[in-house]
Scaffold this motif. Structure first.
Motif, short mmCIF file in Angstrom:
data_model
loop_
_atom_site.label_atom_id
_atom_site.label_comp_id
_atom_site.label_asym_id
_atom_site.label_seq_id
_atom_site.Cartn_x
_atom_site.Cartn_y
_atom_site.Cartn_z
N TRP A 119 43.78 19.49 35.12
CA TRP A 119 43.84 20.74 35.87
C TRP A 119 44.35 21.85 34.96
O TRP A 119 45.39 21.71 34.33
N VAL A 120 43.61 22.94 34.90
CA VAL A 120 43.93 24.06 34.02
C VAL A 120 44.39 25.24 34.88
O VAL A 120 43.69 25.64 35.82
N ALA A 121 45.54 25.82 34.54
CA ALA A 121 46.08 26.94 35.31
C ALA A 121 45.23 28.19 35.11
O ALA A 121 44.78 28.48 34.00
N GLU A 122 45.02 28.95 36.19
CA GLU A 122 44.29 30.22 36.12
C GLU A 122 45.22 31.40 36.41
O GLU A 122 45.63 32.10 35.51
N THR A 123 45.54 31.64 37.66
CA THR A 123 46.41 32.76 38.02
C THR A 123 46.98 32.51 39.41
O THR A 123 46.65 31.51 40.05
N ARG A 124 47.82 33.40 39.89
CA ARG A 124 48.44 33.23 41.21
C ARG A 124 47.40 33.37 42.32
O ARG A 124 46.42 34.09 42.20
N CYS A 125 47.68 32.70 43.41
CA CYS A 125 46.77 32.68 44.55
C CYS A 125 46.44 34.08 45.04
O CYS A 125 45.28 34.38 45.35
N SER A 126 47.43 34.95 45.14
CA SER A 126 47.21 36.29 45.67
C SER A 126 46.37 37.16 44.75
O SER A 126 45.89 38.22 45.16
N GLN A 127 46.17 36.75 43.50
CA GLN A 127 45.27 37.43 42.57
C GLN A 127 43.90 36.74 42.54
O GLN A 127 42.86 37.38 42.49
N PHE A 128 43.93 35.41 42.56
CA PHE A 128 42.70 34.63 42.46
C PHE A 128 41.77 34.86 43.64
O PHE A 128 40.57 35.12 43.45
N LEU A 129 42.29 34.76 44.85
CA LEU A 129 41.43 34.87 46.03
C LEU A 129 40.76 36.24 46.14
O LEU A 129 39.54 36.31 46.35
N PRO A 130 41.47 37.36 45.98
CA PRO A 130 40.78 38.66 45.99
C PRO A 130 39.80 38.81 44.83
O PRO A 130 38.74 39.42 44.98
N GLY A 131 40.16 38.28 43.65
CA GLY A 131 39.26 38.36 42.51
C GLY A 131 37.94 37.67 42.78
O GLY A 131 36.86 38.19 42.46
N MET A 132 38.00 36.49 43.38
CA MET A 132 36.79 35.76 43.73
C MET A 132 35.99 36.49 44.81
O MET A 132 34.76 36.58 44.74
N LEU A 133 36.66 37.04 45.80
CA LEU A 133 35.99 37.76 46.87
C LEU A 133 35.18 38.93 46.31
O LEU A 133 34.04 39.17 46.71
N CYS A 134 35.78 39.65 45.37
CA CYS A 134 35.08 40.78 44.74
C CYS A 134 33.88 40.31 43.93
O CYS A 134 32.81 40.95 43.94
N SER A 163 40.74 36.20 38.24
CA SER A 163 40.73 34.74 38.09
C SER A 163 40.86 34.43 36.62
O SER A 163 41.28 35.28 35.83
N GLY A 164 40.46 33.23 36.22
CA GLY A 164 40.56 32.89 34.81
C GLY A 164 39.66 33.72 33.93
O GLY A 164 40.00 34.04 32.80
N VAL A 165 38.48 34.11 34.45
CA VAL A 165 37.51 34.84 33.62
C VAL A 165 37.08 36.17 34.23
O VAL A 165 36.33 36.92 33.61
N HIS A 166 37.52 36.48 35.44
CA HIS A 166 37.12 37.73 36.09
C HIS A 166 38.31 38.65 36.31
O HIS A 166 39.40 38.20 36.67
N SER A 167 38.07 39.94 36.15
CA SER A 167 39.00 40.98 36.60
C SER A 167 38.22 41.87 37.54
O SER A 167 37.13 42.33 37.21
#
Length: 211
Positions: free
Chosen positions: A114-129, A163-167
């Motif tokens: 398992w590789v760490a990406e970022t905090r949940c509150s950043q990851f979920l909005p980043g994916m939604l966008c 996320s890990g690769v998206h801003s």
């Protein structure tokens, strides 16, 4: 009742879709039933996502947010999202006490690293966008460019998540995601109207391929 992260998630979804409805979350009963079955409490940043915007169709246009009754625990991770071809999976530590835990990615949720990406509150909005830029009424993407150029173009835009690769950046219904791609980055963008799309492309001043 959804808590401290929920309003931010609802506002972001409203900025993207233009719809401020509060009916896109799972019921508290559905979430609590899942928690009983799992024998744990879902961390607040993820729990609030389910309760506020977790049922919206954007959560299934590419990667899939699992419904509460499909959540599972593997390798001490609470697995909540799968890639559309089931190549990648995302989860948080199942027994964490963190309100906003780190999201981890794996290619094998039963036996992989398992590789760490970022905090949940950043990851979920980043994916939604990111999902939004592929499914909004007017959308497009750039060729690969230097990351320095992309940072300059996004200067002054509010960061919505990453996320890990998206801003991801959102401004007045215009959504832009910057994605790492090889030695550079690519930009994807989406708007609700043709007028806003043309204005955004003109502002960025780069070649955009319309979807």
């Amino acid at each position: 009742m959804a808590g401290s992260f929920a309003e931010r998630y609802r506002k972001l979804l409203a900025d993207i879709t233009g719809n401020s409805s509060s009916n896109y979350g799972y019921s508290l009963r559905a979430v609590e039933t899942a928690e009983v079955q799992l024998g744990l409490r879902i961390p607040d940043a993820l729990r609030d996502y389910y309760l506020s915007v977790g049922r919206h169709e954007l959560n299934h246009v590419h990667n899939r947010i699992l419904s509460p009754d499909d959540l599972s625990v593997s390798q001490r991770r609470l697995v909540f999202q799968e890639e559309n071809q089931c190549v990648l999976y995302w989860g948080v530590r199942a027994r964490t006490t963190a309100v906003d835990p780190m999201v981890f990615q794996t290619m094998d949720f039963e036996d992989g690293d398992w590789v760490a990406e970022t905090r949940c509150s950043q990851f979920l909005p980043g994916m939604l966008c990111w999902y939004a830029t592929g499914s909004m009424p007017h959308a497009g993407y750039s060729d690969q460019m230097d990351a320095v150029v992309a940072r300059r173009l996004m200067r002054g835009w509010p960061l919505a998540g990453r996320s890990g690769v998206h801003s991801a950046f959102v401004r007045n219904g215009q959504v832009v995601c910057v994605e790492e791609s090889g030695a550079g980055v690519m930009m994807s963008l989406g708007t609700r109207s043709s007028k806003d799309f043309k204005a955004l492309v003109s502002e960025l001043g780069i070649g955009i391929h319309e979807r």
